[in-house]
Design an enzyme around this catalytic site. Structure first.
Site, PDB file in Angstrom:
ATOM      1  N   LYS A 107       0.842  -1.184   0.000  1.00 31.16           N
ATOM      2  CA  LYS A 107       0.000   0.000   0.000  1.00 31.16           C
ATOM      3  C   LYS A 107       0.886   1.246   0.000  1.00 31.16           C
ATOM      4  CE  LYS A 107      -4.326  -1.544   2.125  1.00 31.16           C
ATOM      5  NZ  LYS A 107      -5.261  -1.340   3.242  1.00 31.16           N
ATOM      6  N   GLU A 128     -19.215  -8.874   9.140  1.00 32.42           N
ATOM      7  CA  GLU A 128     -20.282  -8.239   9.900  1.00 32.42           C
ATOM      8  C   GLU A 128     -21.261  -9.247  10.493  1.00 32.42           C
ATOM      9  OE1 GLU A 128     -18.649  -5.365   6.909  1.00 32.42           O
ATOM     10  OE2 GLU A 128     -19.412  -7.424   6.804  1.00 32.42           O
ATOM     11  N   ARG A 168     -25.382  -5.848   6.417  1.00 26.92           N
ATOM     12  CA  ARG A 168     -24.839  -7.166   6.084  1.00 26.92           C
ATOM     13  C   ARG A 168     -25.035  -8.167   7.219  1.00 26.92           C
ATOM     14  NH1 ARG A 168     -19.182  -6.619   3.092  1.00 26.92           N
ATOM     15  NH2 ARG A 168     -20.239  -7.840   1.503  1.00 26.92           N
TER      16      ARG A 168
END
Length: 625
Positions: free
Chosen positions: A276, A361, A389
Site C-alpha cells: 500500500k 459483519e 450485512r
C-alpha cells in the site's frame, strides 16, 4: 506523461511493447498521486495496484474479459486507463465520476462494488453465464487480503471449485506482507513454472500414466514441495489451481504469469503481494493515514487537523474508553474498522476487551450475542451501511433472544463523497420494525454521549445512530448520564405547525421554525416513540411535520403516522426525509439541500403544503415576519 497521455482505452495500452510498461507505471502512479491530492479520495490502495492494473488490461481483452474489483477503492488506475483520465478532477464530486466501479459509468466497470468480498461471487456468475451462453471470455476477481476474511468470499470459493470447465481467475491482492528479493526471484520462477502449460500437462499426464499408489505419492510430494516455499495450499482444497505468491509490482513476473494462467481451464488462484502506498514514501510509511485523505500537498504530506469541533466518531471513542473504565463488562467489537470507528485508544487501553473480527459483519453480530449470553456487555461499533450485512443475525441471534448488545451506528444518513454505497439511509426503517430494539438518533455531540450511555444501560438490544463528521460544537458532559427511555423534548414553542425532528435534522428544523414560528420537538427516540408528546403536539397544533435524515419509506415519519392512526388522531401530517432513490456522491450539505433537508428546504416544503390550503380543509400557515 508521454505514454499515459496516449492511453485512452486498454486497446491503446496493448499496443505498447513490454519494455515500455515500467515507464507507464511510473507515469500512472504520479498521475494518481497528483490527482488525489487535488480532489481527495483513496490513495494508499490505488498506489499499490498500479502494476497489477496495467498487467490485467495488457493481458486480458477487456471489456470482453470481465474484471471485478473487490470493494473498488483501488480502481483509480483502472479508471484512468479506461478513458476517464480527464474526468479524474471530478472524482467523488456532484455529477462527477465515482470513487468506486459503477456499471452506468463505463463498460469496463463490469460490476458495481464498494462493500467488500463480493467479487468472487460476481465473477463466478459471469464465468458461468459465459459457459451457459457459449461465449469464450474470462472472468477475473481481484480481492484483497482483508476482504478474504469475509465468509462470503469463502462461500464463493466453495461454490466455484466444483466447476472445472470455467474461465475464472481469482487474484488475491495481499498487501499485508512483503517479499524479500531472494524469495521474490524464486517465486517468479515458480509462478511461471506452476502456471505454464508444461506443468499443467505434466500433472494431467501423471494422472493417466502413474499407478494409483505412485500417483498419490507424487501428489503428496508436490504439495509438500510447494508448501515449503509458498503458503499452504488451502485454496487448492477448494478446487483452485494455486499460483504464487509473486511480487505484484514486478511486471516481468505479473505479465507472463497472467498469460500462462489465461491459457488454463478451470478455477485459477493467483496470489500477488503488493505494498500500500507504493512509490510515495509518506503513504508507504503510514498507509492508514493516507487511505482516504482529503486535499493535501504531496510535497508536504497530510497536516494534522486543527478544527476545534469533535467528530461524532471521536465522541464515541472517548465514551467507549470512559464507559470501559467504569464497567469492566464492556467489550468493544469492530468489523475491521478500528480507525474509522474511533477505537484506536480503546484498543490501546483495553487490549483484552477489544476485538477486531475482520470484514465479517455477520460474525461480529452473532459473536456479540455469544458474549452477551455470558454476562458481558458488548458494544458493536459499525457503520450503518455495514450493519445491513448482519441483518439476519441482528434479528435472529440478538433481538429474538433479547440480548444486551449495544450498536453504535456511525455514518448514519448521507455520507457525501462515498455516495450511495456507503450512505446510512435505511437503518431507521430496518431497525424500528424489529421487536425488542431501542433506536435513538443523536442531534448533537453531548446527546450522542448520553444516548450511548442509555443504550449501554438498557437491558436489551439498542442502537444509537450518528452522522459522519463534526457536530454543532455542543459542550460534552464528563458524566455518563442517561436519558429517560422513549422521551423527547420541546426545544422551541411556536404555533400552528409542530416539527418533530429526529437526530441531525433538529438544527435545520430549528432554522426553519424561526422563519415560520413553528414548534420544534427533538424526538430523540425512533423506538420507543414518545407517544404522549405526539398526542400533546397534535392537540395543540393545526398540523405536524416530521423530518429525518433517513429513508421516508418505513422511517421515523412513518412511525409517527402509525402512532397517530393507532390513537385515532386525524391530523394533517407532512413527512420529510430522504426520497425513494439512491442518492449519488457529492458534498453532504449540498446533497441534503438538494433533498430539501436544510433549513430553507424544510421551510419551503412546509409553506408549499400548508400555506393557503384552506380550500382543502387544511390549516393555513401564518408565517412570522
Amino acid at each position: 506523461m508521454d505514454l499515459l497521455s496516449k492511453i485512452n482505452d486498454p486497446a491503446d495500452l496493448r499496443k505498447l511493447v513490454r519494455t515500455e510498461l515500467p515507464q507507464l507505471a511510473d507515469e500512472l502512479r504520479a498521475f494518481v498521486l497528483d490527482s488525489v491530492s487535488k480532489t481527495g479520495g483513496h490513495l494508499s490502495s490505488n498506489l499499490g495496484t498500479v502494476e497489477l492494473t496495467i498487467a490485467l488490461h495488457y493481458v486480458f481483452s477487456t471489456p470482453q474479459d470481465r474484471v471485478v474489483w473487490d470493494v473498488g477503492h483501488q480502481t483509480y488506475p483502472h479508471k484512468i486507463l479506461t478513458g476517464r483520465r480527464d474526468q479524474m478532477n471530478t472524482l467523488r464530486q456532484l455529477n462527477g465520476i465515482s470513487g468506486f466501479p459503477r456499471r452506468v459509468e463505463s463498460e469496463y466497470d463490469t460490476f458495481g462494488t464498494a462493500h467488500s468480498s463480493t467479487s468472487i461471487s460476481a465473477a463466478l456468475g459471469m464465468a458461468l453465464a459465459a459457459r451457459t451462453k457459449g461465449e469464450h471470455r474470462h472472468a477475473v476477481a481481484v480481492i484483497g487480503d482483508g476482504a478474504m476474511t469475509a465468509g462470503m468470499a469463502f462461500e464463493a470459493l466453495n461454490n466455484a471449485g466444483v466447476y472445472d470447465d470455467i474461465n475464472l481467475l481469482v487474484i488475491l491482492n495481499d498487501n499485508d506482507m512483503s517479499i524479500s528479493p531472494p524469495v521474490g526471484a524464486l517465486n517468479r520462477y515458480l509462478a511461471r513454472l506452476m502456471s505454464g502449460k508444461f506443468y499443467a500437462a505434466a500433472k494431467n499426464v501423471g494422472k493417466t500414466v502413474l499407478p494409483a499408489p505412485m500417483l498419490e505419492l507424487a501428489r503428496r510430494f508436490e504439495e509438500h514441495a510447494k508448501g515449503m516455499i509458498v503458503p499452504a495450499t488451502m485454496f487448492e482444497e477448494f478446487g483452485f489451481n494455486y499460483v504464487g505468491p509473486i511480487d505484484g509490482h514486478d511486471l516481468e513476473s505479473l505479465i507472463p504469469t497472467l498469460q500462462n494462467l489465461k491459457q488454463l481451464k478451470g478455477p485459477q488462484f493467483l496470489h500477488v503481494v503488493t505494498k500500500k502506498g507504493q512509490g510515495y514514501k509518506l503513504a508507504e510509511a503510514d498507509p492508514v493515514l493516507y487511505h482516504g485523505p482529503g486535499k493535501f500537498n504531496p510535497a508536504e504530506g497530510i497536516k494534522p487537523a486543527t478544527g476545534s469541533k469533535l467528530t461524532y466518531t471521536q465522541v464515541f471513542g472517548d465514551w467507549l474508553c470512559d464507559m470501559g473504565t467504569h464497567d469492566p463488562r464492556l467489550v468493544g467489537i469492530t468489523p475491521a474498522m478500528r480507525e474509522g470507528s474511533g477505537m484506536v485508544e480503546f484498543e490501546r487501553r483495553f487490549p483484552d476487551r477489544y476485538y477486531d473480527v475482520g470484514i465479517a459483519e455477520q460474525h461480529a453480530v452473532t459473536f456479540a450475542a455469544g458474549l452477551a449470553c455470558e454476562g458481558l456487555k458488548p458494544v458493536v461499533a459499525i457503520y450503518s451501511t455495514f450493519l445491513q450485512r448482519g441483518y439476519d443475525q441482528l434479528i435472529h441471534d440478538v433481538a429474538l433472544q433479547n440480548l444486551d448488545v449495544t450498536f453504535a451506528l456511525d455514518r448514519a444518513g448521507l455520507v457525501g463523497a462515498d455516495g450511495a454505497t456507503h450512505a446510512g439511509n435505511y437503518d431507521l426503517a430496518y431497525l424500528r420494525c424489529i421487536p425488542n430494539m431501542v433506536v435513538m438518533a443523536a442531534s448533537n455531540e453531548n446527546e450522542c454521549r448520553q444516548m450511548l450511555s442509555t443504550a449501554f444501560q438498557y437491558n436489551g438490544p439498542a442502537a444509537v445512530r450518528y452522522p459522519r463528521g463534526a457536530g454543532i460544537g455542543a459542550t460534552l458532559e464528563k458524566e455518563l448520564s442517561t436519558l429517560p427511555l422513549g422521551k423527547g423534548e420541546i426545544l422551541r414553542q411556536g404555533k400552528d405547525v409542530a416539527i418533530l425532528a429526529f437526530g441531525t435534522m433538529v438544527a435545520p428544523a430549528l432554522a426553519a421554525a424561526n422563519e415560520l414560528n413553528a414548534t420544534v420537538a427533538n424526538m430523540r427516540f425512533v423506538k420507543p416513540l414518545d407517544i404522549e408528546l405526539i398526542k400533546q403536539l397534535a392537540q395543540s397544533h393545526s398540523a405536524l411535520v416530521t423530518v429525518e435524515e433517513g429513508a421516508v419509506m418505513g422511517g421515523a415519519g412513518a412511525a409517527v403516522a402509525e402512532a397517530l392512526a393507532e390513537a385515532g388522531i386525524v391530523k394533517p401530517l407532512l413527512i420529510l426525509g430522504l426520497p425513494d432513490k439512491f442518492i449519488d456522491h457529492g458534498d453532504a450539505q449540498q446533497l441534503l439541500a438538494m433533498c430539501g433537508l436544510d433549513g430553507a428546504g424544510i421551510a419551503a416544503s412546509i409553506k408549499r403544503r400548508f400555506s393557503n390550503d384552506e380550500n382543502r380543509g387544511e390549516p393555513r400557515l401564518v408565517v412570522n415576519n
